[in-house]
Design a protein around this motif. Structure first.
Motif, short mmCIF file in Angstrom:
data_model
loop_
_atom_site.label_atom_id
_atom_site.label_comp_id
_atom_site.label_asym_id
_atom_site.label_seq_id
_atom_site.Cartn_x
_atom_site.Cartn_y
_atom_site.Cartn_z
N ARG A 17 -27.80 -2.80 -5.18
CA ARG A 17 -26.72 -3.65 -5.76
C ARG A 17 -25.88 -3.85 -4.73
NH1 ARG A 17 -24.24 1.26 -9.11
NH2 ARG A 17 -25.16 2.44 -7.28
N ASP A 18 -25.90 -3.32 -3.75
CA ASP A 18 -24.83 -3.86 -2.45
C ASP A 18 -25.64 -4.92 -1.67
OD1 ASP A 18 -23.11 -1.94 -3.30
OD2 ASP A 18 -23.89 -0.24 -2.26
N ILE A 21 -24.91 -8.00 -3.49
CA ILE A 21 -23.79 -8.52 -3.16
C ILE A 21 -23.51 -9.27 -1.75
CG2 ILE A 21 -21.19 -7.87 -2.81
CD1 ILE A 21 -21.79 -5.75 -5.20
N ASP A 89 -17.06 -17.66 -14.56
CA ASP A 89 -17.91 -16.86 -15.40
C ASP A 89 -17.39 -17.19 -16.80
OD1 ASP A 89 -19.44 -16.05 -13.23
OD2 ASP A 89 -18.52 -13.94 -13.23
N SER A 194 -12.74 0.14 -5.00
CA SER A 194 -13.56 0.25 -6.42
C SER A 194 -13.33 1.88 -6.76
CB SER A 194 -14.89 -0.08 -6.11
OG SER A 194 -15.23 0.47 -4.82
N TYR A 198 -16.01 0.82 -12.00
CA TYR A 198 -15.12 -0.65 -11.68
C TYR A 198 -15.92 -0.98 -10.34
CZ TYR A 198 -11.64 -4.10 -10.38
OH TYR A 198 -11.11 -5.22 -9.89
N GLU A 199 -16.92 -1.72 -10.34
CA GLU A 199 -17.54 -1.97 -9.12
C GLU A 199 -17.93 -3.69 -8.91
OE1 GLU A 199 -21.05 0.07 -8.14
OE2 GLU A 199 -20.34 2.00 -8.62
N ARG A 200 -17.88 -4.11 -10.04
CA ARG A 200 -18.54 -5.67 -9.73
C ARG A 200 -17.49 -6.44 -9.10
NH1 ARG A 200 -17.98 -10.82 -12.49
NH2 ARG A 200 -19.53 -12.10 -11.74
N GLY A 203 -16.56 -5.86 -5.53
CA GLY A 203 -17.80 -6.43 -4.75
C GLY A 203 -17.79 -7.90 -4.67
N LEU A 204 -17.34 -8.62 -5.44
CA LEU A 204 -17.07 -10.11 -5.41
C LEU A 204 -16.03 -10.31 -4.29
CD1 LEU A 204 -16.85 -11.40 -8.91
CD2 LEU A 204 -18.70 -11.91 -7.28
#
Length: 403
Positions: A17-18, A21, A89, A194, A198-200, A203-204
């Motif tokens: 995931r990282d 990103i 989005d 984060s 709650y990560e997305r 990450g942005l």
């Protein structure tokens, strides 16, 4: 204080995931996004040859983010980018097709943005970026600030039309209150920290920071051997370290995370081997780094790719502000806010301690990369500390910079 990374994840591959990103494709997308920003220009990469000679290293390069997008901080790259991505989005979802950044200012997208409210907690710089992003797209912004944020920094955010909400307590208290109220009111939290679930979006925010790394690497004659970078919740440190780990693989530079001693949440997390919250004590002059709980995603990255962690004291941060304003030899002057020069403070502390210097293999062949993460975001406070106004220091910035 200093410690080397002894975590069981150290030198393991980034979580997929990282890696996505902070990878090369994502960084390309960020730079494309910036090409649509009207006031975008690459920030200077400043060389300090006299200081490098004085401390016995080959070179020192500082990416001066005090010039970024009119906001005076690297945070300009993160919050606004995340807001714009969220609006695109949402527009794609409602319209049933992919909406490109080139359509951002269309009446249809602005109408959708007008139904959205973004919110965040801030020490000052991240909130300014979120508020600017909201203004750019026509969304509403609600910014939560804790009791330690100066009136001047609050005013700098409010000028973008954001609703300002004061919170008693610390930065971490404001994070919790922002999340609670946003959930009650249906607002979208755009946080630079984060937590589980709650990560997305954080990450942005971190993804936006990759632009400064790309710009710096293009401008440097050789890749760095060492990177010293300051950390609050860890977003900028993780973004720089993670992207460089992807770009260079096994040849990546040695990476050192620098915390304020009074808010050393990443240092203490590294010492414990898991996320910890440090106690709130006396405030630190390094206001943008006054965070007591690390970002979950940032720690996941840094546990793998940071080589060492260290702390600097209040006097170290103040001394570096003054040193950059009145530099050695013919080095150019740099306006660095209270948190801006903390990476350099870490470097000087490491050089001055023979054991640390040896542990990090700092010598005459070392090429150092630093980030001045902020200019004088509170000009009054800056002049009080340095003894000169930011404009007086900036007039000395005439040599040593490259684009």
């Amino acid at each position: 204080m200093f410690l080397v990374n002894s975590h069981s994840d150290y030198r393991q591959a980034l979580d997929p995931r990282d890696a996505e990103i902070l990878g090369l494709d994502a960084a390309n997308a960020v730079e494309r996004h910036l090409s649509f920003r009207e006031n975008h220009a690459e920030t200077p990469l400043v060389t300090l040859p006299a200081l490098a000679a004085e401390i016995g290293v080959a070179s020192i390069h500082i990416k001066d983010e005090g010039h970024r997008l009119g906001l005076g901080s690297f945070k300009a790259l993160g919050g606004a980018y995340a807001v714009i991505r969220l609006v695109l989005d949402e527009a794609s979802h409602r319209l049933g097709r992919t909406i490109d950044i080139s359509e951002l200012h269309s009446s249809t997208v602005r109408e959708i943005a007008g139904t959205m409210t973004v919110a965040c907690a801030t020490d000052g710089n991240h909130g300014r970026s979120v508020a600017q992003g909201a203004q750019l797209v026509g969304a509403r912004a609600a910014i939560f600030v804790h009791s330690g944020v100066s009136d001047e920094r609050v005013a700098a955010i409010a000028r973008f039309g954001a609703e300002m909400i004061r919170v008693d307590g610390t930065y971490d208290d404001s994070v919790r209150q922002a999340a609670r109220i946003a959930e009650e009111r249906g607002w979208t939290i755009v946080s630079d920290t984060s937590w589980p679930g709650y990560e997305r979006i954080p990450g942005l925010v971190m993804q936006g920071y990759t632009a400064l790394v790309r710009e710096a690497l293009r401008a440097m004659p050789q890749p760095p051997t060492h990177v010293f970078i300051q950390a609050g919740v860890g977003g900028i440190a993780a973004a720089v370290a993670g992207h460089m780990a992807i770009a260079f693989g096994d040849q990546r530079p040695t990476f050192i995370v620098v915390d304020p001693a009074r808010a050393a949440c990443l240092f203490e997390t590294a010492r414990a081997g898991h996320l910890v919250t440090v106690a709130h004590g006396a405030p630190t002059v390094m206001a943008m780094l006054e965070c007591y709980e690390p970002s979950l995603v940032a720690w996941r990255i840094l546990s793998r790719v940071a080589d060492a962690f260290m702390t600097v004291d209040e006097d170290d941060a103040i001394a570096v502000m003054k040193r950059l304003a009145d530099p050695t030899g013919n080095d150019p002057a740099i306006v660095a806010g209270e948190s801006g020069g903390v990476g350099l403070a870490g470097l000087l502390g490491a050089i001055g301690d023979p054991a640390i210097r040896q542990a990090l293999s700092l010598d005459g062949h070392s090429r150092i990369f630093l980030v001045n993460t902020e200019g004088a975001t509170d000009p009054g406070k800056y002049e009080e500390i340095v003894g000169l106004s930011p404009s007086a220091v900036a007039t000395q910035h005439t040599t040593g910079a490259s684009r």
